[in-house]
Structure formats: structure tokens, C-alpha cells
Design a protein around this motif. Sequence first.
Motif, PDB file in Angstrom:
ATOM      1  N   ALA A 131       0.834  -1.209   0.000  1.00 43.69           N
ATOM      2  CA  ALA A 131       0.000   0.000   0.000  1.00 43.69           C
ATOM      3  C   ALA A 131       0.870   1.261   0.000  1.00 43.69           C
ATOM      4  CB  ALA A 131      -0.926  -0.004   1.213  1.00 43.69           C
ATOM      5  N   ILE A 132       2.127   1.124   0.422  1.00 43.15           N
ATOM      6  CA  ILE A 132       3.065   2.249   0.398  1.00 43.15           C
ATOM      7  C   ILE A 132       3.710   2.338  -0.986  1.00 43.15           C
ATOM      8  CG2 ILE A 132       5.156   3.219   1.460  1.00 43.15           C
ATOM      9  CD1 ILE A 132       4.443   1.583   3.999  1.00 43.15           C
ATOM     10  N   TRP A 133       4.181   1.201  -1.465  1.00 48.34           N
ATOM     11  CA  TRP A 133       4.793   1.137  -2.803  1.00 48.34           C
ATOM     12  C   TRP A 133       4.531  -0.259  -3.340  1.00 48.34           C
ATOM     13  CZ3 TRP A 133      10.868   1.512  -3.679  1.00 48.34           C
ATOM     14  CH2 TRP A 133      11.157   1.157  -5.001  1.00 48.34           C
ATOM     15  N   ASP A 134       3.586  -0.346  -4.267  1.00 48.36           N
ATOM     16  CA  ASP A 134       3.233  -1.647  -4.821  1.00 48.36           C
ATOM     17  C   ASP A 134       4.317  -2.099  -5.796  1.00 48.36           C
ATOM     18  OD1 ASP A 134       1.923  -3.948  -5.431  1.00 48.36           O
ATOM     19  OD2 ASP A 134       0.264  -2.997  -6.514  1.00 48.36           O
ATOM     20  N   GLY A 135       4.899  -3.258  -5.504  1.00 52.18           N
ATOM     21  CA  GLY A 135       5.968  -3.788  -6.348  1.00 52.18           C
ATOM     22  C   GLY A 135       7.362  -3.450  -5.871  1.00 52.18           C
ATOM     23  N   HIS A 136       7.462  -2.933  -4.634  1.00 55.20           N
ATOM     24  CA  HIS A 136       8.795  -2.575  -4.136  1.00 55.20           C
ATOM     25  C   HIS A 136       9.656  -3.821  -3.923  1.00 55.20           C
ATOM     26  CE1 HIS A 136       8.495  -4.038   0.045  1.00 55.20           C
ATOM     27  NE2 HIS A 136       7.224  -3.690  -0.014  1.00 55.20           N
ATOM     28  N   PRO A 137      10.969  -3.684  -4.119  1.00 55.75           N
ATOM     29  CA  PRO A 137      11.863  -4.806  -3.817  1.00 55.75           C
ATOM     30  C   PRO A 137      12.047  -4.914  -2.313  1.00 55.75           C
ATOM     31  CG  PRO A 137      13.165  -2.891  -4.359  1.00 55.75           C
ATOM     32  CD  PRO A 137      11.721  -2.480  -4.517  1.00 55.75           C
ATOM     33  N   CYS A 138      12.447  -6.072  -1.862  1.00 55.12           N
ATOM     34  CA  CYS A 138      12.795  -6.175  -0.439  1.00 55.12           C
ATOM     35  C   CYS A 138      14.124  -6.889  -0.285  1.00 55.12           C
ATOM     36  CB  CYS A 138      11.714  -6.859   0.369  1.00 55.12           C
ATOM     37  SG  CYS A 138      12.133  -6.807   2.127  1.00 55.12           S
ATOM     38  N   CYS A 139      14.098  -8.214  -0.378  1.00 49.43           N
ATOM     39  CA  CYS A 139      15.340  -8.957  -0.172  1.00 49.43           C
ATOM     40  C   CYS A 139      15.966  -9.356  -1.506  1.00 49.43           C
ATOM     41  CB  CYS A 139      15.091 -10.170   0.705  1.00 49.43           C
ATOM     42  SG  CYS A 139      14.871  -9.716   2.447  1.00 49.43           S
ATOM     43  N   ALA A 140      17.197  -9.839  -1.399  1.00 50.06           N
ATOM     44  CA  ALA A 140      17.975 -10.083  -2.610  1.00 50.06           C
ATOM     45  C   ALA A 140      18.942 -11.236  -2.412  1.00 50.06           C
ATOM     46  CB  ALA A 140      18.755  -8.825  -2.978  1.00 50.06           C
ATOM     47  N   PHE A 141      19.341 -11.805  -3.532  1.00 46.59           N
ATOM     48  CA  PHE A 141      20.459 -12.745  -3.579  1.00 46.59           C
ATOM     49  C   PHE A 141      21.696 -11.914  -3.872  1.00 46.59           C
ATOM     50  CE2 PHE A 141      23.208 -15.188  -6.527  1.00 46.59           C
ATOM     51  CZ  PHE A 141      23.694 -16.114  -5.607  1.00 46.59           C
ATOM     52  N   SER A 142      22.738 -12.086  -3.078  1.00 44.17           N
ATOM     53  CA  SER A 142      23.915 -11.225  -3.235  1.00 44.17           C
ATOM     54  C   SER A 142      25.199 -12.028  -3.119  1.00 44.17           C
ATOM     55  CB  SER A 142      23.899 -10.125  -2.170  1.00 44.17           C
ATOM     56  OG  SER A 142      24.235 -10.666  -0.907  1.00 44.17           O
ATOM     57  N   ALA A 143      26.251 -11.463  -3.714  1.00 46.29           N
ATOM     58  CA  ALA A 143      27.581 -12.082  -3.654  1.00 46.29           C
ATOM     59  C   ALA A 143      28.626 -10.999  -3.895  1.00 46.29           C
ATOM     60  CB  ALA A 143      27.717 -13.186  -4.694  1.00 46.29           C
ATOM     61  N   SER A 144      29.824 -11.248  -3.416  1.00 43.18           N
ATOM     62  CA  SER A 144      30.899 -10.279  -3.637  1.00 43.18           C
ATOM     63  C   SER A 144      31.272 -10.239  -5.113  1.00 43.18           C
ATOM     64  CB  SER A 144      32.132 -10.650  -2.800  1.00 43.18           C
ATOM     65  OG  SER A 144      32.709 -11.850  -3.293  1.00 43.18           O
ATOM     66  N   ARG A 145      31.774  -9.106  -5.539  1.00 48.57           N
ATOM     67  CA  ARG A 145      32.267  -8.984  -6.910  1.00 48.57           C
ATOM     68  C   ARG A 145      33.378 -10.005  -7.156  1.00 48.57           C
ATOM     69  NH1 ARG A 145      30.618  -6.794 -11.613  1.00 48.57           N
ATOM     70  NH2 ARG A 145      29.757  -5.045 -10.420  1.00 48.57           N
ATOM     71  N   GLU A 146      34.171 -10.267  -6.137  1.00 53.10           N
ATOM     72  CA  GLU A 146      35.274 -11.232  -6.256  1.00 53.10           C
ATOM     73  C   GLU A 146      34.739 -12.630  -6.567  1.00 53.10           C
ATOM     74  OE1 GLU A 146      39.067 -12.967  -3.659  1.00 53.10           O
ATOM     75  OE2 GLU A 146      37.520 -11.768  -2.691  1.00 53.10           O
ATOM     76  N   PHE A 147      33.672 -13.046  -5.882  1.00 56.52           N
ATOM     77  CA  PHE A 147      33.082 -14.360  -6.132  1.00 56.52           C
ATOM     78  C   PHE A 147      32.552 -14.440  -7.564  1.00 56.52           C
ATOM     79  CE2 PHE A 147      29.266 -17.102  -6.178  1.00 56.52           C
ATOM     80  CZ  PHE A 147      29.834 -18.309  -5.799  1.00 56.52           C
ATOM     81  N   VAL A 148      31.880 -13.380  -7.998  1.00 53.88           N
ATOM     82  CA  VAL A 148      31.290 -13.351  -9.341  1.00 53.88           C
ATOM     83  C   VAL A 148      32.359 -13.490 -10.419  1.00 53.88           C
ATOM     84  CG1 VAL A 148      30.052 -11.858 -10.986  1.00 53.88           C
ATOM     85  CG2 VAL A 148      29.264 -12.036  -8.612  1.00 53.88           C
ATOM     86  N   THR A 149      33.485 -12.810 -10.232  1.00 54.25           N
ATOM     87  CA  THR A 149      34.533 -12.808 -11.269  1.00 54.25           C
ATOM     88  C   THR A 149      35.500 -13.981 -11.150  1.00 54.25           C
ATOM     89  OG1 THR A 149      35.822 -11.272  -9.906  1.00 54.25           O
ATOM     90  CG2 THR A 149      34.431 -10.315 -11.602  1.00 54.25           C
ATOM     91  N   ALA A 150      35.780 -14.430  -9.915  1.00 55.78           N
ATOM     92  CA  ALA A 150      36.756 -15.509  -9.727  1.00 55.78           C
ATOM     93  C   ALA A 150      36.141 -16.895  -9.914  1.00 55.78           C
ATOM     94  CB  ALA A 150      37.390 -15.402  -8.333  1.00 55.78           C
ATOM     95  N   GLN A 151      34.826 -17.012  -9.677  1.00 56.87           N
ATOM     96  CA  GLN A 151      34.143 -18.307  -9.805  1.00 56.87           C
ATOM     97  C   GLN A 151      32.952 -18.169 -10.765  1.00 56.87           C
ATOM     98  OE1 GLN A 151      35.318 -20.880  -8.070  1.00 56.87           O
ATOM     99  NE2 GLN A 151      36.592 -19.908  -6.532  1.00 56.87           N
ATOM    100  N   PRO A 152      33.199 -17.789 -12.004  1.00 55.04           N
ATOM    101  CA  PRO A 152      32.083 -17.450 -12.893  1.00 55.04           C
ATOM    102  C   PRO A 152      31.115 -18.600 -13.159  1.00 55.04           C
ATOM    103  CG  PRO A 152      34.151 -17.586 -14.132  1.00 55.04           C
ATOM    104  CD  PRO A 152      34.509 -17.633 -12.684  1.00 55.04           C
ATOM    105  N   ASN A 153      31.629 -19.811 -13.289  1.00 55.72           N
ATOM    106  CA  ASN A 153      30.739 -20.937 -13.571  1.00 55.72           C
ATOM    107  C   ASN A 153      29.869 -21.278 -12.363  1.00 55.72           C
ATOM    108  OD1 ASN A 153      31.858 -21.111 -16.120  1.00 55.72           O
ATOM    109  ND2 ASN A 153      33.328 -22.705 -15.556  1.00 55.72           N
TER     110      ASN A 153
END
Length: 356
Positions: free
Chosen positions: A184-206
Motif C-alpha cells: 500500500a506504500i509502494w506496490d511492487g517494491h523490492p525487499c530482499c535479494a540474492f547477493s555475492a561479492s564482486r570477487e566471487f562473481v569474477t573468480a568463480q564465474p561458472n
Amino acid sequence: QKLKVGFIPITCATPIIMAHPMGFYGKQGLDVEVVKTAGWALIRDKAMSGEYDAAHMLSPMPLAISLGVGASRAVPWTMPAVENINGQAITLSMKHKDRRDPKDWKGFKFAVPFDYSMHNYLLRYYLAEHGLDPDTDVQIRSVPPPEMVANLRADNIDGFLAPDPVNQRAVYDGVGFIHTLSKAIWDGHPCCAFSASREFVTAQPNTYQALLKAIIEATAYARDPAHRKEIASAIAAPNYLNQPVTVVEQVLTGTYADGLGNVLKDPQRIDFDPMPWGSFAVWILTQMKRWGQIKGDVDYQKVANEVFLATDALRLMREAGLTPPADAAKTFSVMGKPFDPAQPEAYLAGFKIRRS
């Protein structure tokens, strides 16, 4: 292939949690241990130290970590997928059932899960739009979600803007009522997320791609209302949410008791959409600046693009059978006030109640 992913036991983490018992991680060849964690500061610290390979975080947390706000140092962090949209509520103690006008809330003590949370920003926004200064007219404190109902029962707080199943559990236990859903405040607002360090994303791409694919496929499954009761049964268990199945079902299906004798139906009470819109990040940054969490100039678009990884999400959404958005920009309104992500400073200047 062997990974640890931290989570807080709330329905916002549904895709991350359900991917374990329902086989979405295994389908990608991953052996993932989902680790229940007591609070957001601990999630942040364990993720930053490398104890967790990835984590369930509040949408503002990857932005704060990347900017070095609220942590000991700045670490490049990413948010490649939103976990849930909507799914929160303002719940008040039963003693306030006749005080529904926020103008009557001066002196109230509220809980939110963390300083860097949509809950904090939405509650502050809601209060300020009703003429209350959230720093002087009320008290807002951080309380881990699993401790919120006990604090309401003990009369330590008057209410909270919290993730579910906390709101529904307060109703179930007879200690609180749902004043308003966050949609009722903001319809469709984000709340939680899946997150990871930039290092994990780049060092372990697969590994990163496999993990993200599992999360987005779980999100696509959770988006279908026909699956919600099955999911509720899977994640209500003690090692996950540790809640009565009926409490989790009421949240996920949107047919729920409000604590005031009504049974309400809102299928969009919580939904699941993985798209990490850049405009979400820009709005969050305006609120961090509004309340003095970040000082000085902010390159809103640069930070948004570096942290909210929309490109990866779009590709994997297609593979998971979701329809990716045709437009890369998303506009929205919060309490009737349109937000233009291209004009963040003008938006910020329009608030009478602010710290910056």
C-alpha cells in the motif's frame, strides 16, 4: 560445487530456502548448505569474511557494502537478483487497535530489521508523509526479525515494519494486528535479494552462474500461485522458517487474518520477481542520502549499474521461462509520488522532512 549460503528465516528468502529441499541447487550440480543466521549484521560480516559464498541480503545492503557505509570497509558487492517484491507490513500492538492514524503515533517505539533495509526506508517514508519526523517524533530501532514478536509481546515496542512471517505470527499469537501491507506504500517494491561479492562473481564465474540460475528458477516456480502451498510446507520446517505451516501459507497465498477479526485476500501480498532494476537502486540511494547515511555527492547511475546486475538476470529469466521486461527502465510511485530515476537530486529536494 560445495557452497554455503546464509539466510535469515523470513519468507523474503523463499527462493533461496526452497531451492534446497525442492532440488533446484542439485539440478545445477551444486551441493549448497543454506545456513540460518541470527541477524543482518552477522549475515554481512560472514559474507564479507568469506565464510558464506553468497547470501540472502536486504536490497540496500549490497549498495551500503559497496559504498563502505555501516561496515568497516568498502567492498565491491553485487545484487544479481531480487528475491521478493512486496511481502512486508506495518504491524501494531493490539493495544493500539483504535490508533490507526499515524498522526497519533508520536512517542511510539518501532522496530525494523536493520538500518540498511527497505523496512527502515519505507517506515520513515510513511511516517514523514504523515507529518512525523522519524528521528524525533518516534524511536526506530533495529531488531532481528526472529525477536520482533517477543519484543511486541513484552511491550518493548509499539509496532514494527517487518518481513513476514513476522507480521502474520504476531496475529497468530494474538499480540498484534496488521495495520497496512507494504504494497500500500509502494506496490511492487523490492525487499530482499540474492547477493555475492564482486570477487566471487569474477573468480568463480561458472559456480556463480549455476547458483544464480538455481535461484532464478526457484523464483520462477515461486511466482506461480499454484505452487505456494507446496512451498509453504517445504520451508516452514524447523531448519528453515520454524513456523506453523498455516502462518506461512497465509503469507504466501495472500488469504490471511489481519488480527482485527477480518480475513483478507490479496494474492499480491508477496510476489517473486528477480529483476534487479537500476531505478530500485537509485531510489534506495536517495533514501540513504535523505536520512544522512551517505554524505556528499553520489553517482547514482554508476553505483546502481555496478551493484544491481540486470544483464545476468535478464538472460537467466529467459532460460527459466519468465518473460523479461522489454524496457530496461522501470518507473514507479511511492505513496502517490512519482519517482524519476534520472532526477534523483530533484526528488530528494522535494522532501520537507530529511536530514541532508
